[in-house]
Design a protein around this motif. Structure first.
Motif, PDB file in Angstrom:
ATOM      1  N   GLY A   7       0.611   1.425  -3.916  1.00 54.22           N
ATOM      2  CA  GLY A   7      -0.524   2.083  -3.958  1.00 54.22           C
ATOM      3  C   GLY A   7      -0.392   3.751  -3.614  1.00 54.22           C
ATOM      4  O   GLY A   7      -1.207   4.478  -3.875  1.00 54.22           O
ATOM      5  N   ILE A  59      -6.422  -1.043  -1.729  1.00 53.60           N
ATOM      6  CA  ILE A  59      -6.249   0.102  -2.555  1.00 53.60           C
ATOM      7  C   ILE A  59      -7.398   0.510  -3.204  1.00 53.60           C
ATOM      8  O   ILE A  59      -7.712   1.908  -3.088  1.00 53.60           O
ATOM      9  CB  ILE A  59      -4.916  -0.059  -3.722  1.00 53.60           C
ATOM     10  CG1 ILE A  59      -3.824  -0.182  -2.878  1.00 53.60           C
ATOM     11  CG2 ILE A  59      -5.016   1.138  -4.442  1.00 53.60           C
ATOM     12  CD1 ILE A  59      -2.624  -0.716  -3.849  1.00 53.60           C
ATOM     13  N   LEU A  91       0.769  -1.215   0.024  1.00 49.61           N
ATOM     14  CA  LEU A  91      -0.022   0.032  -0.041  1.00 49.61           C
ATOM     15  C   LEU A  91       0.900   1.487  -0.017  1.00 49.61           C
ATOM     16  O   LEU A  91       0.595   2.138  -0.857  1.00 49.61           O
ATOM     17  CB  LEU A  91      -1.023  -0.052   1.199  1.00 49.61           C
ATOM     18  CG  LEU A  91      -2.055  -1.055   1.385  1.00 49.61           C
ATOM     19  CD1 LEU A  91      -2.834  -1.102   2.584  1.00 49.61           C
ATOM     20  CD2 LEU A  91      -3.199  -0.653  -0.014  1.00 49.61           C
ATOM     21  N   LEU A 121      -6.528   6.589  -7.117  1.00 50.70           N
ATOM     22  CA  LEU A 121      -6.288   5.038  -6.443  1.00 50.70           C
ATOM     23  C   LEU A 121      -7.325   3.920  -7.272  1.00 50.70           C
ATOM     24  O   LEU A 121      -6.872   2.828  -7.365  1.00 50.70           O
ATOM     25  CB  LEU A 121      -6.499   5.058  -5.047  1.00 50.70           C
ATOM     26  CG  LEU A 121      -5.694   5.845  -4.375  1.00 50.70           C
ATOM     27  CD1 LEU A 121      -5.919   5.772  -2.797  1.00 50.70           C
ATOM     28  CD2 LEU A 121      -4.174   5.539  -4.317  1.00 50.70           C
TER      29      LEU A 121
END
Length: 412
Positions: free
Chosen positions: A134, A192, A130, A210
């Motif tokens: 992400g 995400i 993440l 995202l």
């Protein structure tokens, strides 16, 4: 779209590609990430004034590489580099791997699998991905895991150190190992996407950067593992969910619940692709959690109106999902489906057990659902109190406004 937002989106898209390229060429996850972060900061400062360069990713690679060189000049960093180079020489002694590529090669997918390295715990794999792939901040990841930000920061630092100590080369793992890691990869992409679809905090409900990145990466994994039903299921779930995006908010950013959305604004192309994916995957492979969630989303997507939704089919799918992967969120969503089939009191009874679950006591969705079912059951005073309690628990401004407006409508 404003120029600042365009630059922000571009930097988010380029960041994992630049980081992956640097790690592939130089190793040292932690130093490469520091260098990329400084390059991103420089771009965020310079590009609005000087204009976006013709090759944004090349610009970031150049600046990050210069910063990496500066970091290597310190004695401590030089020692770390020497150790990494020795490990890389050992890895390449047997011959070149499949990690080599042109300078503009997109290494995001390899970075994704590196972050899901088996030496890491599942929670560390997810947190690191993440952060690195992400682009979520440590605070956003901490909210997703319901832990303090300091705890999450330490977890991410330990994960980067573990990868460094493992001596793993930056290359796509063999097919057998990819399949072992794919469960964590899918979980990461799911988180995400969820953070983008309903931001945990801030003024905006959506973070399209995202959701778009999660869909892009999931498509890449699907191309890599086309016969994996759960990969297809997750991609279908994302497409079907994202198909409702433009109908989820009013022009001023207020949240519009599913039952009140203008379905003519749903994206028919994404619905068709999502339904096709889930129909095909369920016909070929045993149903998994993502496939079941996609099937539920498909029932909503194919209903001509909220009133014509096949709630009995949705409840049956949640019953299977609850047996396959029980959890508080599954129970919460099943309670809504149960209420729509057997009445709000049945749904409220199903919520009673969740009140004792520590994971849900501070989560606004439990109170929001309870308030909604109380409103359906004809108890406006209790519903009003529930909506207000839920509004205090969420850090998302659009959700706060929506919940407060629901409470205000129930004033007597």
């Amino acid at each position: 779209m404003s120029e600042d937002r365009r630059i922000e989106d571009l930097l988010r898209e380029c960041a994992p590609q630049v980081l992956g390229g640097l790690i592939r060429r130089h190793g040292q996850f932690d130093l490469c990430e520091d260098a990329v972060q400084e390059a991103l900061l420089a771009a965020a400062t310079q590009w609005p004034k000087e204009g976006v360069p013709d090759n944004p990713r090349g610009w970031l690679v150049t600046v990050a590489t210069r910063r990496l060189t500066d970091l290597w000049r310190s004695d401590d960093a030089r020692r770390r580099r020497e150790a990494t180079v020795a490990l890389q020489e050992e890895a390449h002694a047997a011959g070149p791997g499949d990690d080599e590529g042109p300078p503009d090669h997109d290494d995001t997918l390899m970075l994704l699998f590196l972050c899901c390295h088996p030496s890491l715990s599942p929670s560390s794999q997810i947190a690191l991905t993440l952060r690195a792939v992400g682009g979520l901040t440590t605070g956003e990841i901490a909210k997703a895991f319901l832990v303090p930000e300091s705890t999450m920061g330490q977890r991410i630092s330990r994960a980067k150190k573990s990868i460094k100590n493992s001596g793993t080369g930056f290359r796509m793992p063999p097919l057998a190992e990819r399949r072992k890691r794919v469960g964590v990869v899918l979980h990461v992409l799911y988180l995400i996407f969820n953070e983008g679809y309903t931001a945990t905090s801030g003024a905006d409900l959506l973070r399209v950067d995202l959701t778009d990145e999660a869909i892009r990466l999931t498509r890449a994994v699907h191309r890599l593992l086309p016969d994996d039903g759960e990969v297809a299921g997750l991609l279908a779930l994302m497409l079907l969910t994202e198909s409702r995006r433009t109908a989820r908010t009013t022009p001023d950013g207020a949240l519009v619940p599913l039952a009140e959305q203008d379905r003519s604004r749903w994206n028919a192309e994404r619905i068709a692709e999502g339904v096709g994916l889930i129909t095909d995957s369920l016909a070929r492979t045993p149903a998994g959690p993502y496939q079941l969630q996609a099937a539920i989303a498909a029932v909503h997507a194919e209903a001509p109106s909220a009133e014509e939704t096949d709630w009995a089919q949705i409840l049956a799918l949640y019953d299977i999902l609850a047996r396959l992967t029980p959890g508080p969120m599954v129970s919460l969503n099943r309670a809504v489906a149960l209420a729509m089939v057997d009445g709000p009191r049945k749904g409220l009874d199903a919520l009673d057990g969740l009140a004792e679950d520590d994971r849900m006591t501070e989560h606004h969705r439990l109170e929001a659902v309870r308030a909604h079912l109380l409103e359906m059951a004809g108890d406006p005073a209790a519903a009003r109190e529930g909506y207000r309690k839920a509004a205090k628990l969420t850090t998302s401004a659009p959700e706060q406004r929506y919940l407060e407006s629901r409470a205000s409508r129930l004033r007597t």
